[in-house]
Design an enzyme around this catalytic site. Structure first.
Site, mmCIF file in Angstrom:
data_model
loop_
_atom_site.group_PDB
_atom_site.id
_atom_site.type_symbol
_atom_site.label_atom_id
_atom_site.label_comp_id
_atom_site.label_asym_id
_atom_site.label_seq_id
_atom_site.Cartn_x
_atom_site.Cartn_y
_atom_site.Cartn_z
ATOM 1 C CG ASP A 154 -2.013 -1.064 1.094
ATOM 2 O OD1 ASP A 154 -1.849 -2.037 0.514
ATOM 3 O OD2 ASP A 154 -2.939 -0.927 1.765
ATOM 4 C CD GLU A 191 -4.449 -3.803 -3.003
ATOM 5 O OE1 GLU A 191 -3.412 -4.369 -3.067
ATOM 6 O OE2 GLU A 191 -5.075 -3.439 -2.095
#
Length: 866
Positions: A438, A509
């Site tokens: 992330d 994603e």
């Protein structure tokens, strides 16, 4: 020698003995759990029947040690002092080394220990928990002086669970974490022999001299370790793709050395007209063999061979700054999904192969691993089947809490990366390594990672993270991780053009949200008395955690767009349609826009346990609407509708120009009145998308709230190449872009599909034919009514009423216009047993059940549903 069977496992808190005693043949492990390794401690206990199925209902919460809050990320939290997994847990095995191995060096190899361990062999401590720390490190210990050939030996390993400040195994918000935090020997354990010099991690790297691919320059690497206390002079010899190579090598006592064969020095490595490895959609995933050995004085000290592909993967920025990958110089639109191991890290070879079959059946080309660094079997399958793999570290715990890193965290991170690079680097399927997930690591950590990757000759691209955040070390990533992960209407992927998760750039994603399994699967993990409504404790527990602990966004959109369902059957039926439509639209938007779009990874492909969110097939490998929406969108030659401009687009995902095609587009109102029709002849260049027909805006401005767009693509022989059918709202969802968060963009006004809830009833005549071996079947559906048969689904069920899975249908969740006939074909995982039936259902047809009979045709005609 694979040390797989015959282990015994027990809690250190129940023992008084020391490692010195436990690791001798005099010790008797009475009352210990039997185990086969790899296996985490909880997996051992479940296999031994200590606990009932932890995946059913809320059984997992009943296990000792499950004291952390529901929805909490356990990796970030300390383990309770009274948890049985707060203690160390011993793994013990007795083994015999053949007497013929006497005089050879013996290496004890561990493929994965979570998280720390003390290791003993025959009463001698080989390593302690300061040396063995890190879930993703591999270890190899010289146990020559501890093991006796020809006699019984004992290895005993005391393992310790990761703490909240360790770089452990993390399930993020996908699903709960087991109470042992996946403690134990989760990787294989092997005993390996060699002479004084060990040879490890052979690698062949390809560089093509030009786009013709007629010359491949190969560079070969291998790692050597001299385990003796004296200098050794020997020779590395071998073959790479049938080419013989040889190099003399001198090693000092205990020296490690990387041996290199470069194509300038070894000109035979300038290979002419090689057989090239390709992803399966681009060509043949051809594999070659690299075999190397080290000899000293004519004696073979060690040898190793691997399968590899002659291929070169590169990446670049497009003119818009998006990351574009190339395989052997050709661009590829990455269409993939995120992978999860089993939550208890159990290995099931058949299940693994079934899942690779499902990936290819959906026409996906990539699997992403976020911190789930899979087995050798996984990577070999990817190589053989031509499926690309993007992989890297995980988010959301100590792996990305860099400001809190201890000196040991740095050491473990570096050693973990080195272990994984050397373990997997030779695999042809590897696309890219992500040094962060992330978030990108800080400069010092990123540079440390890049140095390890250079030192281990990682042959593929790297990314700083899965997000768009640039770094001072490597610059911009060229990818985005902008969501959504919750439900958004199909039009989202088209109307968002430059700020969020829409069909442009490389989205590492993203997802149109929850994926509710079929009722057959729900019964396997939700108690019958909690099946409806979907707000029960068991239902909720099988959602995600954090912001995904309920299905409120999905359920709210269902209510606003379609209806409030009256029962579970209606809820699941609408849910499958929403998921079909969402997944299809996401992949189609990225396909239409290539190469303004360069990649999309659906979050996720599969689940670690039975789940209501984020999968394309459920935990039991049963495929629902999302699976078939994906399969439809990603078919090699495909016709599709665009929500933003009403254009009809043909996408050629093959690397050859299409044949001459005939495209027919028809639009109907809710009453099946034809309001638009056009036919177009065309051909489509290789690996492109082409707008073929523009439907005028005013077509969708009549009295209907819902319109049907029926698309057919045929070749010159009249054979259907692609068929696609849409239910389109007259007014698209209005999004509140200012309130977008990491989960989704909320709707100000949802699209209105309520007219679909009152479709006229249709009548379907069904014929089922099975093969003689009952492994394949076909279902012929004919609509004998004047109404549209909407979202007709077929399934094969066993005598107990459970869906047989994985069963791959040529198409599913289909629509049939009045008078239309379709033939759907299925491949079953094994011979259909007696009592198996085909069930045909849909929105507006009566459900039909037909028994199978090998080689025969069975027909059923059912009157319109009441």
């Amino acid at each position: 020698m694979a040390l797989h069977e015959g282990w015994r496992v027990q809690s250190a808190c129940k023992l008084q003995a020391t490692g010195e005693a436990i690791s001798t043949t005099a010790y008797h492990p009475d009352g210990w759990y039997p185990a086969a390794v790899p296996a985490t401690v909880l997996a051992v206990q479940v296999a031994a029947g200590v606990y009932k199925d932890p995946f059913f209902g809320t059984n997992l919460r009943d296990l000792p040690g499950m004291t952390y809050p529901i929805g909490g990320i356990f990796a970030r939290l300390p383990m309770s002092p009274d948890s049985p997994y707060h203690c160390g847990w011993w793994y013990r095995k007795e083994f015999v080394v053949p007497a013929s191995e006497k005089g050879r060096r013996l290496w004890l190899r561990f493929g994965g220990i979570n998280y720390r361990a003390d290791i003993w062999v025959n009463g001698k401590q080989i390593a302690d928990s300061s040396q063995v720390a890190g879930a993703y490190r591999t270890y190899e210990f010289d146990v020559t002086d501890a093991v006796v050939a020809g006699k019984p030996n004992v290895v005993a390993v005391e393992t310790f669970a990761p703490t909240e400040t360790d770089l452990g195994i993390n399930w993020v918000d996908w699903n709960p974490c087991p109470p042992d935090k996946n403690l134990g020997l989760w990787g294989p354990v092997d005993l390996v022999t060699s002479g004084p010099v060990a040879l490890r991690s052979p690698l062949a790297v390809t560089h093509f001299t030009d786009a013709s691919l007629k010359q491949a320059n190969l560079t070969v690497y291998a790692e050597l370790h001299n385990a003796s206390d004296k200098a050794v002079r020997g020779t590395v010899t071998g073959t790479v793709a049938g080419i013989r190579i040889e190099q003399p090598v001198d090693l000092a006592a205990h020296e490690d050395k990387t041996v290199v064969f470069d194509p300038e020095t070894y000109q035979q490595l300038q290979m002419k007209n090689p057989a090239v490895w390709w992803p399966y959609q681009m060509g043949t995933p051809h594999l070659e063999t690299l075999a190397l050995r080290f000899t000293e004085g004519g004696e073979v000290s060690d040898e190793k061979s691997v399968r590899f592909g002659i291929r070169e993967i590169t990446s670049e920025y497009t003119d818009k700054g998006y990351r574009l990958f190339r395989v052997n110089g050709k661009p590829i639109l990455i269409r993939g999904a995120g992978w999860s191991q089993d939550m208890l890290l159990r290995e099931e070879p058949k299940r693994l192969r079934d899942q690779f079959m499902l990936v290819r059946d959906m026409h996906l080309n990539t699997i992403r691993l976020e911190g789930k660094l899979e087995t050798e079997d996984f990577f070999q399958l990817a190589d053989e089947q031509g499926i690309l793999v993007m992989l890297g570290w995980c988010c959301c715990d100590q792996w990305e809490h860099w400001k809190d890193w201890t000196p040991e965290n740095y050491q473990v991170a570096k050693a973990s990366l080195q272990s994984q690079m050397l373990r997997i680097r030779h695999h042809a399927s590897l696309l890219v390594w992500l040094n962060g997930s992330d978030n990108p690591p800080p400069a010092d950590v990123e540079q440390m990672y890049l140095d390890v990757e250079a030192q281990t000759h990682w042959p593929n691209p790297t990314l700083s993270s899965a997000s768009a955040t640039p770094t001072t070390v490597s610059g911009k990533s060229g990818v985005k991780m902008s969501g959504p992960y919750e439900y958004v209407a199909p039009s989202y992927w088209y109307v968002d053009k430059d700020k969020h998760g829409g069909g442009y750039g490389f989205n590492t994603e993203t997802s149109p949200g929850p994926a509710v399994p079929n009722i057959s699967s729900l019964r396997k993990y939700v108690p019958e008395n909690q099946m409806w409504p979907t707000t029960s404790t068991s239902w909720s527990y099988h959602n995600g955690s954090g912001g995904f602990k309920n299905l409120s966004v999905f359920d709210g959109a269902m209510k606003a767009t379609y209806a409030t369902p009256d029962d579970l059957k209606e809820y699941v039926r609408i849910a499958q349609t929403m998921t079909y439509n969402g997944e299809r639209a996401m992949y189609e938007a990225y396909s239409r826009n290539k190469y303004t779009s360069t990649g999309v990874i659906q979050w996720m492909l599969n689940n670690a346990w039975p789940s209501n969110i984020w999968h394309l097939y459920d935990y039991y490998l049963d495929a629902g609407g999302g699976y078939y929406g994906t399969k439809k969108a990603c078919e090699p030659l495909h016709v599709q509708y665009s929500y933003d401009d009403h254009s009809i687009v043909v996408v050629n995902s093959t690397y050859q120009p299409s044949p001459r095609l005939v495209l027919t587009a028809k639009v109907y109102d809710i009453h099946l009145k034809e309001i638009f029709s056009k036919e177009q002849n065309l051909t489509v260049d290789a690996d492109t998308s082409q707008r073929a027909i523009a439907i005028p805006d005013d077509i969708f401005a009549a009295s209907s709230k819902v319109y049907f767009v029926d698309l057919t693509l045929k070749n010159e022989s009249g054979e259907v190449v692609s068929r696609n059918f849409y239910w389109v709202p007259s007014t698209l969802t209005t999004f509140d872009w200012s309130k977008t968060d990491y989960r989704y963009t909320p709707a100000i006004q949802h699209e209105d599909m309520t007219e679909l809830m009152s479709l006229p009833k249709a009548k379907i005549e069904t014929h089922v034919t099975t093969s003689d071996d009952r492994k394949t079947l076909q279902v012929r559906l004919q609509n004998d009514s004047k109404a549209l048969a909407f979202q007709v689904a077929v399934a094969v069920r066993d005598a107990q009423g459970e869906d047989i899975a994985p069963a791959t249908w040529s198409d599913n969740y289909v629509e049939l216009m009045p008078g239309e006939a379709r033939v759907l074909r299925a491949a079953l995982p094994s011979r259909a047993a007696e009592g198996a039936v085909v069930v045909v259902s849909g929105w507006n047809i009566a459900e039909q059940t037909l028994h199978l009979s090998a080689g025969k045709s069975i027909a059923a005609a059912v009157s319109p549903a009441k």
